[in-house]
Design an enzyme around this catalytic site. Sequence first.
Site, mmCIF file in Angstrom:
data_model
loop_
_atom_site.group_PDB
_atom_site.id
_atom_site.type_symbol
_atom_site.label_atom_id
_atom_site.label_comp_id
_atom_site.label_asym_id
_atom_site.label_seq_id
_atom_site.Cartn_x
_atom_site.Cartn_y
_atom_site.Cartn_z
ATOM 1 N N GLU A 60 0.104 -4.208 4.167
ATOM 2 C CA GLU A 60 -0.483 -3.018 4.638
ATOM 3 C C GLU A 60 -0.048 -2.427 6.042
ATOM 4 O O GLU A 60 -0.444 -3.407 6.821
ATOM 5 C CB GLU A 60 -2.095 -2.971 4.452
ATOM 6 C CG GLU A 60 -2.862 -1.515 4.689
ATOM 7 C CD GLU A 60 -4.218 -1.690 4.515
ATOM 8 O OE1 GLU A 60 -4.460 -1.066 3.338
ATOM 9 O OE2 GLU A 60 -5.024 -2.511 5.268
ATOM 10 N N GLU A 64 -15.084 -0.177 12.345
ATOM 11 C CA GLU A 64 -15.100 0.905 11.081
ATOM 12 C C GLU A 64 -16.191 0.621 10.214
ATOM 13 O O GLU A 64 -16.525 1.542 9.306
ATOM 14 C CB GLU A 64 -13.824 0.309 10.105
ATOM 15 C CG GLU A 64 -12.578 0.830 10.928
ATOM 16 C CD GLU A 64 -11.199 0.471 10.229
ATOM 17 O OE1 GLU A 64 -11.085 0.467 8.903
ATOM 18 O OE2 GLU A 64 -10.337 0.268 10.867
ATOM 19 N N HIS A 116 -8.201 -7.233 10.179
ATOM 20 C CA HIS A 116 -9.614 -7.007 10.606
ATOM 21 C C HIS A 116 -9.819 -8.542 10.866
ATOM 22 O O HIS A 116 -10.692 -8.976 11.713
ATOM 23 C CB HIS A 116 -10.056 -6.862 9.278
ATOM 24 C CG HIS A 116 -9.945 -5.239 8.892
ATOM 25 N ND1 HIS A 116 -10.225 -4.065 9.853
ATOM 26 C CD2 HIS A 116 -9.402 -4.721 7.745
ATOM 27 C CE1 HIS A 116 -9.779 -2.908 9.215
ATOM 28 N NE2 HIS A 116 -9.287 -3.378 7.924
ATOM 29 N N HIS A 152 0.889 -1.222 0.023
ATOM 30 C CA HIS A 152 0.117 -0.155 0.122
ATOM 31 C C HIS A 152 0.845 1.353 -0.148
ATOM 32 O O HIS A 152 2.042 1.416 0.637
ATOM 33 C CB HIS A 152 -0.855 -0.183 1.303
ATOM 34 C CG HIS A 152 -1.931 1.059 1.197
ATOM 35 N ND1 HIS A 152 -1.802 2.272 1.066
ATOM 36 C CD2 HIS A 152 -3.607 0.863 1.168
ATOM 37 C CE1 HIS A 152 -3.114 2.917 1.432
ATOM 38 N NE2 HIS A 152 -3.880 1.925 1.044
ATOM 39 N N GLU A 177 -13.800 -5.368 0.828
ATOM 40 C CA GLU A 177 -12.712 -5.300 1.734
ATOM 41 C C GLU A 177 -13.681 -5.548 3.274
ATOM 42 O O GLU A 177 -14.136 -4.407 3.507
ATOM 43 C CB GLU A 177 -11.548 -4.580 1.878
ATOM 44 C CG GLU A 177 -10.800 -5.064 3.045
ATOM 45 C CD GLU A 177 -9.664 -4.090 3.307
ATOM 46 O OE1 GLU A 177 -9.612 -2.789 2.554
ATOM 47 O OE2 GLU A 177 -8.776 -4.072 3.916
ATOM 48 N N HIS A 201 -4.869 -8.065 2.190
ATOM 49 C CA HIS A 201 -3.868 -7.174 2.927
ATOM 50 C C HIS A 201 -3.191 -7.970 3.875
ATOM 51 O O HIS A 201 -3.725 -8.620 4.989
ATOM 52 C CB HIS A 201 -4.841 -6.138 3.669
ATOM 53 C CG HIS A 201 -5.103 -4.988 2.490
ATOM 54 N ND1 HIS A 201 -6.272 -4.127 2.678
ATOM 55 C CD2 HIS A 201 -4.380 -4.729 1.473
ATOM 56 C CE1 HIS A 201 -5.955 -3.311 1.776
ATOM 57 N NE2 HIS A 201 -5.113 -3.524 1.020
ATOM 58 N N SER A 260 -7.653 1.590 -4.458
ATOM 59 C CA SER A 260 -8.409 1.433 -3.156
ATOM 60 C C SER A 260 -9.145 2.850 -2.695
ATOM 61 O O SER A 260 -8.487 3.744 -2.676
ATOM 62 C CB SER A 260 -7.814 0.648 -2.239
ATOM 63 O OG SER A 260 -6.852 1.237 -1.695
HETATM 64 C C1 LER Z 1 -9.164 0.090 6.640
HETATM 65 O O1 LER Z 1 -9.066 -0.540 8.009
HETATM 66 C C2 LER Z 1 -8.353 -0.955 5.744
HETATM 67 O O2 LER Z 1 -7.853 -1.883 5.914
HETATM 68 C C3 LER Z 1 -7.918 -0.500 4.338
HETATM 69 O O3 LER Z 1 -7.393 -1.324 3.644
HETATM 70 C C4 LER Z 1 -9.475 -0.089 3.840
HETATM 71 O O4 LER Z 1 -9.286 0.104 2.498
HETATM 72 MN MN MN Z 2 -6.906 -3.457 4.596
#
Ligand code: LER
Ligand code: MN
Length: 282
Positions: free
Chosen positions: A238, A150, A180, A7, A144, A203, A64
């Site tokens: 990321e 969030e 996440h 990213h 995603e 990610h 993104s």
């Molecule tokens: C946001 O928490 C995230 O993971 C990013 O990749 C949002 O696009």
């Molecule tokens: Mn992400």
Amino acid sequence: MEGFGVHTSMWTMKWDREGAERAVKAAVDYKMDFLEIALLDAPAVDAEHTRKLLEKNDMRAVCSLGLPQAVWPSHNPVGAIEHMKVVFDTAKAMGAEAVSGVTYGGIGECSGMPPTEAELSSVARSLETCAAYAKSLGLLFGIEPVNRYETHLINTGWQARDMIERIGSDNIFIHLDTYHMNIEEKGAANGILDAREHLRYIHLSESDRGTPGEGCCDWDEVFGALAAIGFKGGLAMESFINMPPEMSRGLSVWRPVAPDFQTVMDKGLPFLRNKAAQYRLV
Ligand code: LER
Ligand code: MN
């Protein structure tokens, strides 16, 4: 989408000419296969400049975003579609392969209630039209799932699968994120096994968003599950080490989660590459 990407927040969140040149050069130096470019203000991007830069450096790209509140698909599907058309047109003109992220809503979209059927069907309507538009441009389109703080709409691989099955478009895919998943799934492998054939992008993000390999993510479970489903998609690191204030709020990143970007790139990236090689993903 395949191989290892990163990213661009690693180097810049401002995709102007200077930021783009710095990020592409850094990605080439680190031998990345692709860059994930945040497209938060598509009309401001010099798409032709990015396309030439990517082509010259043989670098691929994925875009993104999360949508601004005025055009959240749960309440304004028509506005969301108009917003996303500009994003798709820009991504195409930049030479990107896909548009993904929280494309079904906004980061910070929490109603305080479970998602209603009206919200989900409004989101499905927006995603279906967006997927068709993306397809007409030859773009893939991802969703995603993100954690409960969030969004209240899609938190798990299973919910993302449910949404995709409502829609049925063949260019829409699930994009998971280990950060996440570590909050929402019942085990590190579950989201991957649930998303299965729909999973085309992930990610790789540590439990604190810092240097991969230095947190609580169970990377052997993650890579083992990716190998088990025969994953062939993009692996994007990321890490949010250096957020501008307007991004810190949505992502709740309040402190430096790694000393600097070199630490993440020089320690976290080789850690992830080794795991991917160990599980024969690359
Ligand atoms: C946001 O928490 C995230 O993971 C990013 O990749 C949002 O696009
Ligand atoms: Mn992400």
